[in-house]
Design a protein around this motif. Structure first.
Motif, PDB file in Angstrom:
ATOM      1  N   ALA A   1     -25.458 -26.255  -0.598  1.00  0.00           N
ATOM      2  CA  ALA A   1     -24.243 -25.453  -0.401  1.00  0.00           C
ATOM      3  C   ALA A   1     -23.154 -26.294   0.268  1.00  0.00           C
ATOM      4  CB  ALA A   1     -24.571 -24.218   0.441  1.00  0.00           C
ATOM      5  N   ILE A   2     -23.543 -27.112   1.232  1.00  0.00           N
ATOM      6  CA  ILE A   2     -22.565 -27.984   1.912  1.00  0.00           C
ATOM      7  C   ILE A   2     -21.967 -28.962   0.910  1.00  0.00           C
ATOM      8  CG2 ILE A   2     -22.357 -29.874   3.599  1.00  0.00           C
ATOM      9  CD1 ILE A   2     -24.499 -28.308   5.271  1.00  0.00           C
ATOM     10  N   MET A   3     -22.842 -29.515   0.090  1.00  0.00           N
ATOM     11  CA  MET A   3     -22.403 -30.480  -0.929  1.00  0.00           C
ATOM     12  C   MET A   3     -21.355 -29.850  -1.875  1.00  0.00           C
ATOM     13  SD  MET A   3     -25.328 -32.009  -3.297  1.00  0.00           S
ATOM     14  CE  MET A   3     -25.059 -32.444  -4.963  1.00  0.00           C
ATOM     15  N   VAL A   4     -21.557 -28.584  -2.197  1.00  0.00           N
ATOM     16  CA  VAL A   4     -20.625 -27.877  -3.091  1.00  0.00           C
ATOM     17  C   VAL A   4     -19.321 -27.568  -2.352  1.00  0.00           C
ATOM     18  CG1 VAL A   4     -20.265 -25.737  -4.400  1.00  0.00           C
ATOM     19  CG2 VAL A   4     -22.480 -26.928  -4.515  1.00  0.00           C
ATOM     20  N   LYS A   5     -19.448 -27.128  -1.112  1.00  0.00           N
ATOM     21  CA  LYS A   5     -18.232 -26.799  -0.338  1.00  0.00           C
ATOM     22  C   LYS A   5     -17.361 -28.031  -0.127  1.00  0.00           C
ATOM     23  CE  LYS A   5     -19.717 -22.657   2.072  1.00  0.00           C
ATOM     24  NZ  LYS A   5     -20.288 -22.083   3.284  1.00  0.00           N
ATOM     25  N   GLU A   6     -18.010 -29.175   0.011  1.00  0.00           N
ATOM     26  CA  GLU A   6     -17.249 -30.425   0.220  1.00  0.00           C
ATOM     27  C   GLU A   6     -16.295 -30.725  -0.935  1.00  0.00           C
ATOM     28  OE1 GLU A   6     -20.358 -33.021   3.009  1.00  0.00           O
ATOM     29  OE2 GLU A   6     -20.219 -33.440   0.873  1.00  0.00           O
TER      30      GLU A   6
ATOM     31  N   GLY B   1     -14.801 -28.290  -2.598  1.00  0.00           N
ATOM     32  CA  GLY B   1     -13.886 -27.157  -2.716  1.00  0.00           C
ATOM     33  C   GLY B   1     -14.327 -26.095  -3.705  1.00  0.00           C
ATOM     34  N   ARG B   2     -15.610 -25.994  -3.952  1.00  0.00           N
ATOM     35  CA  ARG B   2     -16.099 -24.972  -4.890  1.00  0.00           C
ATOM     36  C   ARG B   2     -16.972 -23.966  -4.141  1.00  0.00           C
ATOM     37  NH1 ARG B   2     -16.518 -28.332  -9.709  1.00  0.00           N
ATOM     38  NH2 ARG B   2     -17.792 -26.858 -10.864  1.00  0.00           N
ATOM     39  N   GLN B   3     -17.271 -22.870  -4.830  1.00  0.00           N
ATOM     40  CA  GLN B   3     -18.040 -21.787  -4.213  1.00  0.00           C
ATOM     41  C   GLN B   3     -19.534 -21.918  -4.549  1.00  0.00           C
ATOM     42  OE1 GLN B   3     -17.307 -18.572  -2.433  1.00  0.00           O
ATOM     43  NE2 GLN B   3     -19.547 -18.753  -2.400  1.00  0.00           N
ATOM     44  N   PRO B   4     -20.372 -22.207  -3.538  1.00  0.00           N
ATOM     45  CA  PRO B   4     -21.811 -22.297  -3.830  1.00  0.00           C
ATOM     46  C   PRO B   4     -22.459 -20.919  -3.968  1.00  0.00           C
ATOM     47  CG  PRO B   4     -21.275 -23.114  -1.603  1.00  0.00           C
ATOM     48  CD  PRO B   4     -20.049 -22.456  -2.138  1.00  0.00           C
ATOM     49  N   VAL B   5     -23.308 -20.774  -4.961  1.00  0.00           N
ATOM     50  CA  VAL B   5     -24.085 -19.532  -5.082  1.00  0.00           C
ATOM     51  C   VAL B   5     -25.528 -19.860  -5.426  1.00  0.00           C
ATOM     52  CG1 VAL B   5     -22.130 -18.087  -5.827  1.00  0.00           C
ATOM     53  CG2 VAL B   5     -23.604 -19.107  -7.557  1.00  0.00           C
ATOM     54  N   GLN B   6     -26.426 -19.114  -4.804  1.00  0.00           N
ATOM     55  CA  GLN B   6     -27.825 -19.226  -5.214  1.00  0.00           C
ATOM     56  C   GLN B   6     -28.021 -18.262  -6.379  1.00  0.00           C
ATOM     57  OE1 GLN B   6     -30.734 -18.211  -2.219  1.00  0.00           O
ATOM     58  NE2 GLN B   6     -32.420 -18.308  -3.686  1.00  0.00           N
ATOM     59  N   ARG B   7     -28.682 -18.728  -7.419  1.00  0.00           N
ATOM     60  CA  ARG B   7     -28.895 -17.888  -8.610  1.00  0.00           C
ATOM     61  C   ARG B   7     -30.389 -17.732  -8.858  1.00  0.00           C
ATOM     62  NH1 ARG B   7     -30.988 -21.128 -12.468  1.00  0.00           N
ATOM     63  NH2 ARG B   7     -30.406 -23.326 -12.512  1.00  0.00           N
ATOM     64  N   ASP B   8     -30.707 -16.802  -9.776  1.00  0.00           N
ATOM     65  CA  ASP B   8     -32.093 -16.731 -10.219  1.00  0.00           C
ATOM     66  C   ASP B   8     -32.240 -17.516 -11.532  1.00  0.00           C
ATOM     67  OD1 ASP B   8     -31.143 -15.145 -12.279  1.00  0.00           O
ATOM     68  OD2 ASP B   8     -32.063 -13.293 -11.566  1.00  0.00           O
ATOM     69  N   THR B   9     -33.392 -17.425 -12.145  1.00  0.00           N
ATOM     70  CA  THR B   9     -33.670 -18.181 -13.377  1.00  0.00           C
ATOM     71  C   THR B   9     -32.644 -17.898 -14.468  1.00  0.00           C
ATOM     72  OG1 THR B   9     -36.010 -17.989 -12.808  1.00  0.00           O
ATOM     73  CG2 THR B   9     -35.494 -18.610 -15.085  1.00  0.00           C
ATOM     74  N   PHE B  10     -32.162 -16.645 -14.515  1.00  0.00           N
ATOM     75  CA  PHE B  10     -31.265 -16.233 -15.602  1.00  0.00           C
ATOM     76  C   PHE B  10     -29.795 -16.193 -15.174  1.00  0.00           C
ATOM     77  CE2 PHE B  10     -35.527 -14.525 -16.414  1.00  0.00           C
ATOM     78  CZ  PHE B  10     -35.798 -15.191 -17.602  1.00  0.00           C
ATOM     79  N   TYR B  11     -29.497 -16.890 -14.110  1.00  0.00           N
ATOM     80  CA  TYR B  11     -28.118 -17.055 -13.625  1.00  0.00           C
ATOM     81  C   TYR B  11     -27.509 -15.781 -13.047  1.00  0.00           C
ATOM     82  CZ  TYR B  11     -27.977 -21.874 -14.931  1.00  0.00           C
ATOM     83  OH  TYR B  11     -28.246 -23.210 -14.975  1.00  0.00           O
ATOM     84  N   ASN B  12     -28.371 -14.860 -12.589  1.00  0.00           N
ATOM     85  CA  ASN B  12     -27.848 -13.744 -11.799  1.00  0.00           C
ATOM     86  C   ASN B  12     -27.674 -14.247 -10.363  1.00  0.00           C
ATOM     87  OD1 ASN B  12     -28.122 -11.706 -13.916  1.00  0.00           O
ATOM     88  ND2 ASN B  12     -30.314 -12.106 -13.666  1.00  0.00           N
ATOM     89  N   VAL B  13     -26.567 -13.840  -9.742  1.00  0.00           N
ATOM     90  CA  VAL B  13     -26.283 -14.330  -8.385  1.00  0.00           C
ATOM     91  C   VAL B  13     -27.188 -13.615  -7.372  1.00  0.00           C
ATOM     92  CG1 VAL B  13     -24.541 -14.428  -6.551  1.00  0.00           C
ATOM     93  CG2 VAL B  13     -23.911 -14.935  -8.922  1.00  0.00           C
ATOM     94  N   ILE B  14     -27.852 -14.416  -6.533  1.00  0.00           N
ATOM     95  CA  ILE B  14     -28.699 -13.860  -5.477  1.00  0.00           C
ATOM     96  C   ILE B  14     -27.938 -13.849  -4.158  1.00  0.00           C
ATOM     97  CG2 ILE B  14     -30.768 -14.286  -4.075  1.00  0.00           C
ATOM     98  CD1 ILE B  14     -32.112 -15.410  -6.563  1.00  0.00           C
ATOM     99  N   LYS B  15     -27.199 -14.943  -3.902  1.00  0.00           N
ATOM    100  CA  LYS B  15     -26.536 -15.063  -2.600  1.00  0.00           C
ATOM    101  C   LYS B  15     -25.325 -15.977  -2.714  1.00  0.00           C
ATOM    102  CE  LYS B  15     -27.558 -17.153   1.901  1.00  0.00           C
ATOM    103  NZ  LYS B  15     -28.549 -17.878   2.690  1.00  0.00           N
ATOM    104  N   LYS B  16     -24.242 -15.579  -2.044  1.00  0.00           N
ATOM    105  CA  LYS B  16     -23.081 -16.467  -1.930  1.00  0.00           C
ATOM    106  C   LYS B  16     -23.107 -17.128  -0.564  1.00  0.00           C
ATOM    107  CE  LYS B  16     -20.064 -14.092  -5.113  1.00  0.00           C
ATOM    108  NZ  LYS B  16     -18.855 -13.319  -5.363  1.00  0.00           N
ATOM    109  N   PHE B  17     -22.708 -18.348  -0.488  1.00  0.00           N
ATOM    110  CA  PHE B  17     -22.711 -19.069   0.796  1.00  0.00           C
ATOM    111  C   PHE B  17     -21.299 -19.117   1.383  1.00  0.00           C
ATOM    112  CE2 PHE B  17     -26.570 -20.325  -1.152  1.00  0.00           C
ATOM    113  CZ  PHE B  17     -27.437 -20.678  -0.151  1.00  0.00           C
TER     114      PHE B  17
END
Ligand code: SF4
Length: 369
Positions: free
Chosen positions: A346-351, A353-369
């Motif tokens: 998530a830190i790597m993505v924020k660096e 300037g993008r929005q990190p999200v944890q997804r499941d296998t089928f790309y449903n969003v589980i959590k936004k950071f």
């Protein structure tokens, strides 16, 4: 919206012009872009396409990667992982051992298990069914992403069952989706020189089509950076695109950088160096542009790139990070770093300037950071 200077530069390339217009790229367009000099412009156009399709998020998943065996009847020239049955460091896990590892991974937060291995010459189909049943029974929430199309094809030959029969039985046992490995490069001219004892490109495509027709979605990979030519890359991407138009069964495309160490290609001096970072970026950008109208997700395999280059690849068409693995024996065999926490990603993505999200296998969003 592109700036005036960018428009001028893009205008010099028919293929980039067509990309910006949202048109499907032809084989000739692909070849043009493989040879296109200005990599910055190529990456910028791929980034525009990415933004248009999936916006600013970068996804990743908590995936537990496991190899159930390193015993393999094949002996691919590009592989550092396989062992022959009876070798000192050969291993095969029992379904119970696999379940124990999966339990630990689930406790650590994994939402899927990614299970692949060599082509074991004697394990029966029941071994795979038991593996999936025991995981599903004890971990019903976990998604099982297991066995490449190449493994399924091998199993069908070994057990003398059709790929449809094998896939149906595994689906009934708990198989949720399939990884994209074993695709390598489909073109017979190159495939014959990098794999030995593995299905042909067409057999891989037919097997995965069968899976898609049974409702089993999958990823797809492309192994690059060894002895291929631009034509092999473009051919591979067009074959993925053609099948995706038919089945809509691919979830993401993962370009895989060839890892040199300990492979026969290295030992025989057929490849002496891994490809350059610039080539990595070209491949990411081209994958995005060739598949833009059929597939939303282009994954960046940070394990092979390292985190800094992965950040640049995410700015050249990528929108997803793979390699969030708790274990990754194949790349470890070739001496690569393998694990990272979700917070680090998530830190790597924020660096950038993008929005990190944890997804499941089928790309449903589980959590936004
Ligand atoms: S790439 Fe897969 S099929 Fe080929 S030797 Fe390695 S483990 Fe076996």
């Amino acid at each position: 919206m592109t700036c005036f200077v960018l428009e001028q530069l893009i205008g010099e390339s028919k293929a980039l012009d067509r990309s910006i217009a949202g048109e499907e790229l032809s084989y000739d367009d692909g070849i043009e872009l493989m040879n296109y000099e200005n990599l910055h412009i190529l990456g910028a156009v791929a980034d525009i396409a990415r933004k248009k399709l999936v916006g600013n998020t970068v996804s990743f998943t908590a995936s537990y990667y496991m190899n159930y065996t390193n015993v393999c009847a094949a002996s691919c020239q590009m592989c550092a992982f396989y062992r022959k049955d009876g070798a000192e460091d050969a291993y095969t896990l029992t379904p119970e051992q696999i379940e124990q590892r999966v339990a630990i991974a689930e406790n650590m937060g994994a939402t899927e298990v990614h299970i692949v291995g060599g082509f074991h010459p004697t394990l029966p189909l029941e071994y795979y069914e038991n593996m999936m049943k025991i995981i599903k029974k004890n971990h019903p929430q976990l998604k099982i992403k297991a066995l490449t199309a190449a493994e399924i094809f091998f199993l069908s030959k070994l057990t003398k069952n059709s790929t449809k029969e094998i896939l149906s039985r595994l689906k009934d046992a708990g198989l949720d989706s399939m990884p994209g490995g074993g695709a390598e490069l489909f073109h017979p001219e190159i495939r014959a020189k990098i794999v030995r004892g593995k299905c042909t490109g067409q057999e891989w495509l037919d097997t995965i089509e069968q899976a898609h027709n049974l409702g089993i979605k999958s990823n797809v990979t492309m192994l690059y950076g060894h002895i291929e030519k631009p034509s092999h890359i473009v051919d591979h991407l067009i074959k993925i695109r053609d099948l995706q138009k038919k089945t809509h069964g691919f979830i993401t495309m993962i370009p895989l950088k060839f890892s040199l160490d300990n492979t026969e290609l290295e030992q025989e001096h057929l490849v002496n160096n891994e490809c350059s970072s610039l080539y990595d970026l070209r491949i990411t950008a081209l994958s995005r542009l060739m598949l833009a109208n059929v597939l939303n997700n282009i994954s960046v395999y940070w394990v092979a790139y390292g985190k800094k280059l992965a950040q640049v690849a995410l700015s050249n068409g990528g929108n997803d990070l793979v390699g969030t693995a708790f274990s990754e024996e194949i790349y470890r065999a070739a001496g690569k770093p393998t694990t990272s926490s979700l917070d680090e990603l998530a830190i790597m993505v924020k660096e950038i300037g993008r929005q990190p999200v944890q997804r499941d296998t089928f790309y449903n969003v589980i959590k936004k950071f």
